[in-house]
Scaffold this active site. Sequence first.
Site, short mmCIF file in Angstrom:
data_model
loop_
_atom_site.label_atom_id
_atom_site.label_comp_id
_atom_site.label_asym_id
_atom_site.label_seq_id
_atom_site.Cartn_x
_atom_site.Cartn_y
_atom_site.Cartn_z
N CYS A 2 -80.92 -26.11 -44.29
CA CYS A 2 -79.89 -26.31 -43.43
C CYS A 2 -79.87 -26.78 -41.70
O CYS A 2 -80.79 -25.72 -41.12
CB CYS A 2 -78.61 -25.46 -43.24
SG CYS A 2 -78.46 -24.92 -44.57
N ARG A 27 -86.01 -30.86 -41.11
CA ARG A 27 -85.95 -29.66 -41.96
C ARG A 27 -85.81 -29.53 -43.56
O ARG A 27 -85.86 -28.91 -44.03
CB ARG A 27 -85.37 -28.92 -40.84
CG ARG A 27 -85.22 -28.21 -39.62
CD ARG A 27 -84.09 -27.65 -39.38
NE ARG A 27 -83.80 -27.05 -40.15
CZ ARG A 27 -83.57 -25.35 -39.67
NH1 ARG A 27 -84.59 -25.01 -38.23
NH2 ARG A 27 -83.69 -24.26 -40.34
N TRP A 76 -78.72 -28.25 -47.78
CA TRP A 76 -79.74 -27.69 -48.10
C TRP A 76 -79.25 -27.16 -49.53
O TRP A 76 -78.67 -25.78 -49.31
CB TRP A 76 -80.97 -27.04 -48.11
CG TRP A 76 -82.53 -27.54 -48.34
CD1 TRP A 76 -83.39 -28.76 -48.19
CD2 TRP A 76 -82.78 -26.85 -50.09
NE1 TRP A 76 -84.72 -28.59 -49.57
CE2 TRP A 76 -84.20 -27.27 -50.11
CE3 TRP A 76 -82.15 -25.83 -50.05
CZ2 TRP A 76 -84.63 -26.58 -51.14
CZ3 TRP A 76 -83.03 -24.46 -50.62
CH2 TRP A 76 -84.22 -25.15 -51.00
N ASN A 102 -75.28 -21.55 -41.89
CA ASN A 102 -76.29 -21.53 -42.62
C ASN A 102 -76.42 -20.15 -43.10
O ASN A 102 -76.06 -19.33 -42.40
CB ASN A 102 -77.95 -22.28 -41.35
CG ASN A 102 -78.05 -23.30 -41.28
OD1 ASN A 102 -76.25 -24.39 -41.60
ND2 ASN A 102 -79.11 -23.32 -40.39
N GLY A 103 -77.31 -19.65 -44.84
CA GLY A 103 -77.86 -18.69 -44.87
C GLY A 103 -76.81 -18.70 -45.92
O GLY A 103 -76.41 -19.32 -47.19
N GLU A 484 -106.00 -25.32 -49.17
CA GLU A 484 -104.23 -26.36 -48.16
C GLU A 484 -104.96 -27.57 -49.22
O GLU A 484 -103.90 -28.19 -48.30
CB GLU A 484 -105.33 -25.26 -47.08
CG GLU A 484 -103.94 -26.54 -46.16
CD GLU A 484 -102.82 -26.94 -45.80
OE1 GLU A 484 -102.33 -25.57 -46.89
OE2 GLU A 484 -102.16 -26.70 -45.23
N LYS A 488 -101.50 -29.83 -49.39
CA LYS A 488 -101.24 -31.12 -48.85
C LYS A 488 -101.02 -32.28 -49.98
O LYS A 488 -100.01 -32.63 -49.20
CB LYS A 488 -102.65 -31.35 -47.56
CG LYS A 488 -101.88 -31.22 -45.98
CD LYS A 488 -101.59 -30.53 -45.14
CE LYS A 488 -99.86 -29.69 -45.83
NZ LYS A 488 -99.95 -28.48 -45.50
N GLU A 491 -97.70 -31.91 -51.87
CA GLU A 491 -96.47 -32.02 -51.50
C GLU A 491 -96.56 -32.99 -50.68
O GLU A 491 -94.55 -33.32 -51.30
CB GLU A 491 -95.82 -30.82 -50.03
CG GLU A 491 -96.77 -30.97 -49.02
CD GLU A 491 -97.03 -29.57 -48.09
OE1 GLU A 491 -95.12 -29.39 -48.26
OE2 GLU A 491 -97.79 -29.34 -47.42
N HIS A 507 -115.44 -20.75 -66.37
CA HIS A 507 -115.00 -19.61 -67.49
C HIS A 507 -112.78 -20.01 -67.83
O HIS A 507 -111.87 -20.24 -68.56
CB HIS A 507 -114.18 -18.84 -66.03
CG HIS A 507 -115.24 -17.76 -66.06
ND1 HIS A 507 -115.73 -17.30 -67.00
CD2 HIS A 507 -115.84 -18.06 -64.93
CE1 HIS A 507 -117.05 -16.57 -66.35
NE2 HIS A 507 -117.35 -17.03 -64.99
N LYS A 607 -88.64 -28.11 -44.71
CA LYS A 607 -89.49 -26.92 -43.40
C LYS A 607 -89.51 -25.51 -43.25
O LYS A 607 -90.27 -25.26 -42.59
CB LYS A 607 -89.12 -28.43 -41.49
CG LYS A 607 -90.03 -28.04 -40.81
CD LYS A 607 -91.65 -28.86 -41.17
CE LYS A 607 -92.83 -27.88 -39.93
NZ LYS A 607 -93.96 -28.15 -40.60
O1 M6R Z 1 -93.09 -21.47 -41.04
P1 M6R Z 1 -93.70 -20.54 -42.31
O2 M6R Z 1 -95.28 -20.56 -41.37
O3 M6R Z 1 -93.21 -19.62 -42.45
O4 M6R Z 1 -93.50 -21.98 -43.90
C1 M6R Z 1 -94.18 -21.39 -44.52
C2 M6R Z 1 -94.19 -22.70 -45.79
O5 M6R Z 1 -93.36 -22.55 -46.21
C3 M6R Z 1 -95.23 -23.27 -45.12
O6 M6R Z 1 -96.00 -23.69 -45.13
C4 M6R Z 1 -95.06 -24.92 -46.44
O7 M6R Z 1 -96.05 -24.62 -47.61
C5 M6R Z 1 -95.12 -26.49 -45.94
N1 M6R Z 1 -94.52 -26.75 -46.58
C6 M6R Z 1 -97.07 -26.68 -45.71
O8 M6R Z 1 -97.24 -27.91 -44.92
#
Ligand code: M6R
Length: 612
Positions: A2, A27, A76, A102-103, A484, A488, A491, A507, A607
């Site tokens: 949010c 976000r 959100w 928010n929260g 990673e 990438k 997502e 294995h 985000k």
């Molecule tokens: O803001 P942060 O680095 O704490 O966020 C952690 C994860 O939510 C963030 O890295 C997420 O996995 C990304 N979408 C990856 O691209």
Amino acid sequence: MCGIVGYTGNAPAVPVLLDGLERLEYRGYDSAGVAVVSRERGLQIEKCKGRLSALREKLDGQPPLAGTAGIGHTRWATHGEPNDVNSHPHVSQNGRVAIVHNGIIENYVEIKEFLLHKGVAFRSDTDSEVVAQLLEYCFNDHSDPLDAVYAVLERLEGAYALGILCADRPDMLIAARKDAPLLLGYGDGESFIASDATAIIAHTRDVAYMEDGEVAVLTRAGVQVFDEYRRPIEKEHHFIEWDVSAAEKGGYAHFMFKEIMEQPEALRQTISPRLRDGRVVFEELHITAEDVRRFRRIFIVACGSSYHVGMVGKYNLERLMRTPVEVALASEFRYSDPLIDKDSLVIVISQSGETLDTMAALREARNRGAYVLSIVNVVGSSIARESDDVLYTWAGPEIAVATTKAYSTQLALLTMLGLWMARCLDRVEQTEYDAVVSELEALPAKLAEVVSSTEIYQYLASLYFNQECIFYIGRNLDYALGLEGSLKLKEISYIHSESYAAGELKHGTISLIEQGTLVMSLATYGPLLDKAVSNIVEVKSRGADVVALTTEEHRQRLEAIASHVLTIPRTHPVLQPNLGVVPLQLFAYYIALHRGCDIDKPKNLAKSVTVE
Ligand code: M6R
């Protein structure tokens, strides 16, 4: 997650709010809304499910909402499905109060039951609505809005960043914060609130970060802030270093692509100020060499890509410092009764500085007496403020949900920290130390070389964008890198992908390899190249197509066995993942582009993850 923006001043509020909400879109959200207030028309609200464009359409089809004070929200969904009614702002039964939140209000069921007994009718399924209804209820006993706000906050449990409008105070906006980010913006004859500086950066770069328990009253005359006991306080002002252009696409099709291209500069900004006369220097740290010698255990705690940085960090810190390092997912760490004490160093990594699980892990670590050092991108964020020490990655605002430049700068900074601590412990040979420093100096230029040509990634994406599943394999640092690369890809392209330590294939995983399966074989870690070659042969002989990633000097060797070879310049092994990640980012980007995905705002993702 949010987003909140609020405004009070002399200009019509709606355009300011919509502009702010647009800048918060990155976000992640599923509905949006605004509320404004004027003396003549009281509270006016418009909100709906879907993108901001849907809200704009609704607003365009009616007489303008009138008012120079207002609140806006992108939601959100957590409590209650994404629909028009559950969207924020929420307005109280008799229309006296509107709020954005928010929260999560943890005791909302109890408050709702109390109010239902008092005859209050609820409209939504959200936890947030109780705040609006309780406020109106408290107005019965308190004519001063601030009295009512304090009476409500006393009863709320959970996390909140709140923006509040009152029908009978058309120039006033009230804000409150506990465990959810909120900042104040100071303009000329106007004041702002925002959950994130990007929302108001077009109007002011003069901000103050609200602390837990604080309440702010904003009017066009200025901002008054009170602590939890309602004592007036003076806030420290901060100047946002970046300007509005940093949060705009600037001619690129996507923020993600722009941010990939910005990596050489982001690295330069992060590394250069911390290298002096061939040494790593952290002027901003309070931690001393003596502290470093005291630490018996080191933990790295983070989520998502930041956790993957930690995975690389484990290999690098152990290599440089010869001290055991544990890497933990923050969401697991916080509930694991971790074996930490005052002789432990906990390194917390977070781009946003607001990730709830990471924040909770940080607090757990501090409660147990550990020293917490965070690596954070957002200046003044909660994680930065609650840590004993903070190292900022100077990556600038990262807007795309999929992190790229923040990951790269975190990686470089963690390696620098490892090198610095290794020197404190006197455990790194001078030649090794000098070699890493010299490659750190050269890293931005080498990275610029990697991003300078993208054709090969476009070509590979055109071949493989229809794959149902893509595997990433590698050993040691390449294994950490694969995690990673795989994240990438999944997502932003929604292709199922897995990353494995290559030695584990035999294995079990190898049973998944069949004719045409795409395997990304990461072979940048020189000492284990022979092993990587064997793994490529292993999957090729079962029908896999292999795209190998290696350093320039090994191109020929890999061309003999892989279907395609990607190369990167050679650097010191501890920095190699910094170059290796870029081809994986670009590959994922072009695959997602071919599949027509919403690259900057992938479905279901946010985000900054400020809920558990
Ligand atoms: O803001 P942060 O680095 O704490 O966020 C952690 C994860 O939510 C963030 O890295 C997420 O996995 C990304 N979408 C990856 O691209």
